[in-house]
Design a protein around this motif. Sequence first.
Motif, mmCIF file in Angstrom:
data_model
loop_
_atom_site.group_PDB
_atom_site.id
_atom_site.type_symbol
_atom_site.label_atom_id
_atom_site.label_comp_id
_atom_site.label_asym_id
_atom_site.label_seq_id
_atom_site.Cartn_x
_atom_site.Cartn_y
_atom_site.Cartn_z
ATOM 1 N N SER A 114 36.577 19.996 52.637
ATOM 2 C CA SER A 114 37.200 18.829 53.264
ATOM 3 C C SER A 114 37.592 17.839 52.188
ATOM 4 N N ASN A 115 38.533 16.975 52.522
ATOM 5 C CA ASN A 115 38.867 15.870 51.634
ATOM 6 C C ASN A 115 37.753 14.833 51.737
ATOM 7 N N CYS A 116 37.131 14.517 50.614
ATOM 8 C CA CYS A 116 35.939 13.670 50.647
ATOM 9 C C CYS A 116 36.282 12.280 51.176
ATOM 10 N N MET A 117 35.511 11.821 52.163
ATOM 11 C CA MET A 117 35.738 10.514 52.764
ATOM 12 C C MET A 117 35.289 9.383 51.841
ATOM 13 N N SER A 118 34.323 9.657 50.965
ATOM 14 C CA SER A 118 33.768 8.605 50.105
ATOM 15 C C SER A 118 34.468 8.517 48.764
ATOM 16 N N VAL A 119 35.013 9.633 48.277
ATOM 17 C CA VAL A 119 35.709 9.664 46.986
ATOM 18 C C VAL A 119 37.096 10.249 47.226
ATOM 19 N N PRO A 120 38.058 9.441 47.710
ATOM 20 C CA PRO A 120 39.413 9.935 47.993
ATOM 21 C C PRO A 120 40.028 10.613 46.780
ATOM 22 N N GLY A 121 40.761 11.685 47.044
ATOM 23 C CA GLY A 121 41.378 12.421 45.956
ATOM 24 C C GLY A 121 40.530 13.566 45.456
ATOM 25 N N SER A 122 39.360 13.774 46.052
ATOM 26 C CA SER A 122 38.501 14.888 45.656
ATOM 27 C C SER A 122 38.214 15.754 46.878
ATOM 28 N N ILE A 123 37.791 16.995 46.622
ATOM 29 C CA ILE A 123 37.478 17.949 47.686
ATOM 30 C C ILE A 123 35.971 18.171 47.717
ATOM 31 N N LEU A 124 35.387 18.020 48.890
ATOM 32 C CA LEU A 124 33.955 18.198 49.064
ATOM 33 C C LEU A 124 33.687 19.583 49.640
ATOM 34 N N LEU A 125 32.823 20.347 48.961
ATOM 35 C CA LEU A 125 32.420 21.654 49.454
ATOM 36 C C LEU A 125 30.997 21.543 49.991
ATOM 37 N N LEU A 206 39.884 19.568 62.117
ATOM 38 C CA LEU A 206 39.790 18.169 61.703
ATOM 39 C C LEU A 206 38.350 17.698 61.864
ATOM 40 N N LYS A 207 37.957 16.765 60.999
ATOM 41 C CA LYS A 207 36.620 16.175 61.086
ATOM 42 C C LYS A 207 36.736 14.665 61.002
ATOM 43 N N THR A 208 36.016 13.969 61.884
ATOM 44 C CA THR A 208 35.974 12.510 61.866
ATOM 45 C C THR A 208 34.580 12.049 61.478
ATOM 46 N N GLY A 209 34.533 10.925 60.787
ATOM 47 C CA GLY A 209 33.257 10.356 60.368
ATOM 48 C C GLY A 209 33.493 9.022 59.702
ATOM 49 N N VAL A 210 32.561 8.617 58.844
ATOM 50 C CA VAL A 210 32.702 7.378 58.087
ATOM 51 C C VAL A 210 32.421 7.662 56.624
ATOM 52 N N SER A 211 33.056 6.897 55.742
ATOM 53 C CA SER A 211 32.759 7.001 54.323
ATOM 54 C C SER A 211 31.386 6.402 54.064
ATOM 55 N N SER A 212 30.734 6.877 53.012
ATOM 56 C CA SER A 212 29.387 6.395 52.709
ATOM 57 C C SER A 212 29.402 5.132 51.855
ATOM 58 N N GLY A 213 30.576 4.585 51.582
ATOM 59 C CA GLY A 213 30.673 3.345 50.816
ATOM 60 C C GLY A 213 30.248 2.141 51.634
ATOM 61 N N ASP A 214 30.339 0.977 51.009
ATOM 62 C CA ASP A 214 29.904 -0.252 51.675
ATOM 63 C C ASP A 214 30.717 -0.557 52.931
ATOM 64 N N ARG A 215 31.998 -0.165 52.922
ATOM 65 C CA ARG A 215 32.850 -0.494 54.072
ATOM 66 C C ARG A 215 32.600 0.424 55.260
ATOM 67 N N ARG A 216 32.071 1.637 55.007
ATOM 68 C CA ARG A 216 31.840 2.617 56.081
ATOM 69 C C ARG A 216 33.089 2.764 56.947
ATOM 70 N N THR A 217 34.200 3.029 56.285
ATOM 71 C CA THR A 217 35.486 3.123 56.957
ATOM 72 C C THR A 217 35.559 4.356 57.854
ATOM 73 N N PRO A 218 35.901 4.215 59.139
ATOM 74 C CA PRO A 218 36.134 5.390 59.984
ATOM 75 C C PRO A 218 37.284 6.217 59.427
ATOM 76 N N GLY A 267 44.928 13.437 51.989
ATOM 77 C CA GLY A 267 44.378 14.271 53.051
ATOM 78 C C GLY A 267 43.561 13.510 54.079
ATOM 79 N N LEU A 268 43.609 12.169 54.057
ATOM 80 C CA LEU A 268 42.745 11.384 54.945
ATOM 81 C C LEU A 268 43.563 10.500 55.863
ATOM 82 N N PHE A 269 43.090 10.339 57.102
ATOM 83 C CA PHE A 269 43.548 9.284 57.995
ATOM 84 C C PHE A 269 42.503 8.173 57.931
ATOM 85 N N GLU A 270 42.908 6.957 57.726
ATOM 86 C CA GLU A 270 41.985 5.840 57.781
ATOM 87 C C GLU A 270 42.288 5.015 59.019
#
Length: 272
Positions: A114-125, A206-218, A267-270
């Motif tokens: 997936s496209n990492c929600m916390s580090v945009p521009g990277s791929i999380l395995l 598709l996967k929905t969630g929140v980033s693990s950063g301070d903003r916790r962006t959906p 690769g992300l919808f914010e």
Amino acid sequence: MSENLGVNLKLACSHYRSISEVCRQLSINRGQFNKYLSGQSQPTPYNLKRIGDFFGVEDYELGLPPEQFARLIGARVTILPGAGQEDPLVELLRPLRDHGGNLSRYCGYYFEYSNCMSVPGSILLSLVHLREERGTFLFERQERQERTSSIDVQADDWVRCRYLGAAFQLQDRLFLVDYESLTVNEMSQTILIPSFKSRITRLNGLKTGVSSGDRRTPTCTRVVWEYLGPEINRINAYRQVRLYRPDDPRIDDDVRARLEVGPIRNGLFEID
């Protein structure tokens, strides 16, 4: 009989690895057996005798009060205050389990890209294990996230995440809902398109969630599940769980293309 049959059947089935195994050995349709468990319908006298013979009890004994039936088959049960009152959450989700499709063919291990929600521009395995437990399909997803925004970090900078969830097949889609079990501070939902091939290779969704950063962006990201098999070397697989740069040669072109399809930045919808 109608009041106690479902409870007693569940208790008897708990001595087997899964309800699907019981149905296979009885040669009874899983959907029909689910109706017996939920009390929506009663077995015919013929099927009732077959079920009783299978569990080693008389057919009338399947309708005994649950406490008496438990003593009969030698099971240890604890009768708690409020016994017989269904948990509201279990009752709410019961139709999903009882009327959902059979996910047995999808059980096993997967790499999730997936496209990492916390580090945009990277791929999380991530590593996913989907299994059946007493008629319910459960899964565990293992991730390792960096404490910093850099992909190139030392081993001590990794943070482990462990998601636990349940999976359902409703019509022609697979729905998976999970929560982060170590911190219990987030949930995610994944929707996958099932495979119509005889051999499962990769599933898109598709996967929905929140980033693990301070903003916790959906956030919503494209996701790819790669089937590894029913049994794997978990240690070797877990060593590959991490963040990757999009151009990393360990990410093949097919996965990269599936994650990049469409006009989505990184690769992300914010969701604002």
